[in-house]
Write an enzyme that holds these catalytic residues in place. Sequence first.
Site, mmCIF file in Angstrom:
data_model
loop_
_atom_site.group_PDB
_atom_site.id
_atom_site.type_symbol
_atom_site.label_atom_id
_atom_site.label_comp_id
_atom_site.label_asym_id
_atom_site.label_seq_id
_atom_site.Cartn_x
_atom_site.Cartn_y
_atom_site.Cartn_z
ATOM 1 N N ASP D 58 10.281 56.048 38.046
ATOM 2 C CA ASP D 58 11.480 56.416 38.296
ATOM 3 C C ASP D 58 11.656 57.672 38.707
ATOM 4 O O ASP D 58 12.567 57.803 39.745
ATOM 5 C CB ASP D 58 12.039 56.196 36.888
ATOM 6 C CG ASP D 58 13.089 55.169 36.665
ATOM 7 O OD1 ASP D 58 13.102 54.302 37.525
ATOM 8 O OD2 ASP D 58 13.925 55.222 35.689
ATOM 9 N N GLY D 59 11.110 58.770 38.500
ATOM 10 C CA GLY D 59 11.246 60.119 38.800
ATOM 11 C C GLY D 59 11.093 60.221 40.291
ATOM 12 O O GLY D 59 11.507 60.751 41.102
ATOM 13 N N ARG D 63 13.848 60.915 43.533
ATOM 14 C CA ARG D 63 13.446 62.033 44.421
ATOM 15 C C ARG D 63 13.392 61.385 45.851
ATOM 16 O O ARG D 63 13.910 62.115 46.682
ATOM 17 C CB ARG D 63 12.545 62.885 43.902
ATOM 18 C CG ARG D 63 12.674 63.845 42.936
ATOM 19 C CD ARG D 63 11.813 63.943 41.989
ATOM 20 N NE ARG D 63 12.561 64.775 40.651
ATOM 21 C CZ ARG D 63 13.249 64.273 40.043
ATOM 22 N NH1 ARG D 63 13.370 62.764 39.931
ATOM 23 N NH2 ARG D 63 13.768 64.665 38.881
ATOM 24 N N ASN D 129 21.461 58.024 39.812
ATOM 25 C CA ASN D 129 21.807 57.556 38.524
ATOM 26 C C ASN D 129 23.205 58.069 37.761
ATOM 27 O O ASN D 129 23.989 57.387 37.222
ATOM 28 C CB ASN D 129 20.354 57.546 37.647
ATOM 29 C CG ASN D 129 19.476 56.397 37.793
ATOM 30 O OD1 ASN D 129 19.788 55.563 38.593
ATOM 31 N ND2 ASN D 129 18.560 56.734 37.041
ATOM 32 N N ASP D 159 26.470 66.827 22.652
ATOM 33 C CA ASP D 159 24.871 67.287 23.652
ATOM 34 C C ASP D 159 25.349 67.330 24.897
ATOM 35 O O ASP D 159 24.637 68.201 25.590
ATOM 36 C CB ASP D 159 23.606 66.398 23.100
ATOM 37 C CG ASP D 159 23.306 66.834 21.754
ATOM 38 O OD1 ASP D 159 23.762 67.597 20.977
ATOM 39 O OD2 ASP D 159 22.305 65.998 21.558
ATOM 40 N N ALA D 194 26.050 61.926 22.132
ATOM 41 C CA ALA D 194 26.109 62.501 20.570
ATOM 42 C C ALA D 194 27.240 63.526 20.415
ATOM 43 O O ALA D 194 27.418 64.319 19.964
ATOM 44 C CB ALA D 194 24.675 63.184 20.205
#
Lengths: 270, 270, 270, 270
Positions: D58-59, D63, D129, D159, D194
């Site tokens: 995914d990363g 990119r 994303n 958060d 959160a």
Amino acid sequence: MRDVLLVAYRSRGDAVELARTATLDLEATGVSVETRFIEDGASDPVSSSTLVVSLGGDGTFLRAARLAHEADAEILGVNLGRVGFLLSLPPELLNSEIRRAIGGELPIENRVALRVTSIDGTIDVFCLNEVVVERSHIGHMVRVRTYIDGDEFLTYSADGVMVATATGSTGYNFSAGGPVISPDLGVLVLTPIAPHFTIDRSIVVGSNQPIRLETIDGDGAIVADGMLVGQLGAGDSIEVTNDPRGVKVIVTEQLGLGSRLRQSLREGHA
Amino acid sequence: MRDVLLVAYRSRGDAVELARTATLDLEATGVSVETRFIEDGASDPVSSSTLVVSLGGDGTFLRAARLAHEADAEILGVNLGRVGFLLSLPPELLNSEIRRAIGGELPIENRVALRVTSIDGTIDVFCLNEVVVERSHIGHMVRVRTYIDGDEFLTYSADGVMVATATGSTGYNFSAGGPVISPDLGVLVLTPIAPHFTIDRSIVVGSNQPIRLETIDGDGAIVADGMLVGQLGAGDSIEVTNDPRGVKVIVTEQLGLGSRLRQSLREGHA
Amino acid sequence: MRDVLLVAYRSRGDAVELARTATLDLEATGVSVETRFIEDGASDPVSSSTLVVSLGGDGTFLRAARLAHEADAEILGVNLGRVGFLLSLPPELLNSEIRRAIGGELPIENRVALRVTSIDGTIDVFCLNEVVVERSHIGHMVRVRTYIDGDEFLTYSADGVMVATATGSTGYNFSAGGPVISPDLGVLVLTPIAPHFTIDRSIVVGSNQPIRLETIDGDGAIVADGMLVGQLGAGDSIEVTNDPRGVKVIVTEQLGLGSRLRQSLREGHA
Amino acid sequence: MRDVLLVAYRSRGDAVELARTATLDLEATGVSVETRFIEDGASDPVSSSTLVVSLGGDGTFLRAARLAHEADAEILGVNLGRVGFLLSLPPELLNSEIRRAIGGELPIENRVALRVTSIDGTIDVFCLNEVVVERSHIGHMVRVRTYIDGDEFLTYSADGVMVATATGSTGYNFSAGGPVISPDLGVLVLTPIAPHFTIDRSIVVGSNQPIRLETIDGDGAIVADGMLVGQLGAGDSIEVTNDPRGVKVIVTEQLGLGSRLRQSLREGHA
């Protein structure tokens, strides 16, 4: 005569001023008062007969509770917080309540706390609300394998995995989706934070069932009551148990359990 | 020699057949066996020395548990269910396990159960998983005011409000968003079902803290372990407490708590 | 001159009284007014030029919207509801607003609605908020297989499975855990109600992607906007699409989207 | 003849080896191939006719998508990931698929992306994303005020607060409790991570309704597709809109929407 230890953040003007006037007022009646600022760090141990008074919000209370816990001393919280987490006494009643607490006129409630240790002994900390193993790199999840009572449970990819007490159940645990726990229950609550494609529900276990959190595939930060207390490398773990000695919290308002839980849901403390 | 009571749904062919062959097999070894079909309704009380054996799925087990509970007898579950709720013994091991259970070779676990009563005494039922006060009209919510330990807590507009045990925590409670509870904990879990604009988080309270559910503005159906057991009119209420006597469940597989909770999350039983 | 049709529940005293005084007031200015009571059931069709006015709460509005939709007429909602679902006009402004609506001075918003059909043609209903396939037996779940755009998606064991509109997103969909949808989006939201051990997250699809809900292993009730409109036997299904014609809602208060969503979260309507 | 740009992490042995063998194979057939390693940072612009191929998880894809987006070039993803986020082509089919992609034989899907800007112009980034404004201090929440279409909406203590695309809906958005969005919908999803005592439900708005995230009372980190791209001080904000130009993703497998969403829920990509 019991000594009083006022605990506050030096950076917080209202608390510093309140500490100053309370000191004058209490010393005029023969009480020995010391003020300790959280920013000053480690310091002399406190006597178990000292009355620890937290002047501030949640963060102040959690740090003062640590001092009180070390000394097995009682703690009284004075709420100067924005949201009023954990604390219930308005400042104007401070001096009279301190005198009632010194005189033993107020009931004490023993709050269950956690002890967090690492196998190599480098971590051994107390916390009242929760301990979290969380991601230490932006944009990455931490992978945490959990064990309950020595037996492997689930592995989470998440922002973090926490173990909370009943007291902490309405804090970060609640934000992360966890249940509210009646404050007198000595249970541990395991709650993942933003877990990826795993069961996201909390697990409630008994006080005699330690929980182990192990990082796999990377690092994790150990955060106890909002303070960074250590790092875990891949394969390292911490064990979380109930602290054999809890925290002796002085109760200034007697509420039924329903009202108390209702108030917790409004204010964020149990 | 202990008697064996096989409990099954008559409508379920595999259970009826299993009961027939087990009866032949066990009676050949001198064990006295009786089969009772759930559809036949109320029947003679069971002796406390009887071994109750549930042949079916979750529904069968919950009904057999009621019989066992009334007699304070032990219960063994044989899993014929699709999902395997609550039950763990595969049928092929049935006869050998029944003999081991009769011989007292298997450990017994006491499961906490609930007692549900109404003030006027018309309702007095036992349940092992959960009791729900739910809407009795399609397209309407029920309004339920809750009390914890005699003290008013929240009022919900919802499809229903339930109180679950640890055993029931992975059943309907889980579907409704509630936490998983370690099976040895004697706590009560209050979980609303599809609540409208109220806090939707579960509340976990101790076994000594009864929960009262009161319908306001309309009717509610009382459903205990999936069976309709009564109706509440506006202003009526039920009280839910831990049953002083739990259910004695015979354990056929010894698992650590982590594995057991993991299995519960897969299969839906604690 | 446009006619006015007031819609109300006969059982609701405040609405009946309001209808009476509004009729006198409006007829004095030459407007032709008719009142229709929901309890009276089916009735003559409405003309497309009629202004339909709902006097009541959410239930009244949803039924009046059905009348307005059939006739492609405009609808104005007068809020007498406890919580204020869907409606925004206080009664004291009723007559002046009706006159402005007749005069075409108020903006119209077209709300996306749903059309629910069965393959055999026995079901063909409209709904503005949501349609649910829900369990029809107490204590049992319904099993629903879902299809999106003709392609099989997930199968749920649940209390029910719903498809909601943006307008309905802050109603039952929200209670069941679904997201809030901006009122101008013509999407469909698929949300399960208390699903057992399946993914409980909502799915949002486009207006051109019909959703099919099929009951397996048993019955299901079809509930559209809170009204029972049919039953599904095992293997039966309904198809849910966007209605080609939405509902023309007269807007009495112009709010920005942020304020409007914020208000929705307080009041339960989009 | 179109050039091919292989994108990979140099630290990832399997991707480097795959790039080497693919280069030999493709150059033997007259295709010009270049490999670019993500660790090497900024580099020459890519031509719009280049075929960008992501070799990794995914990363890597996120990119590589950035490179492709800058050049308005097409991107093909080759899945070497553990979980298989976002990507669908197994490596053994790599060369044949690259040849089909070069030959224009595979369909192209335009994925909606986000553009994130700050008022002072110092931030102007693209993401496929999601973008998150998150806490930048351990143990503290960030306070984020949100605006939808210029109008104030809710303020969160959390958060973090994210805005995700349909493509990102099954990634971090899903972990944080957000809904799954059909990949062809150009909507924005606002999801808090959160959040403390605020509504935790996601909000779905249209592509023409920008969302503004403003930090109050302290700092926040801006994280786009998992990369830190900036910091916000108290009172600073970013604006998130749909990117006028999306990402041209080459589709190697044609699935119906139901199957595709079902696969997304298993694998974490839309």
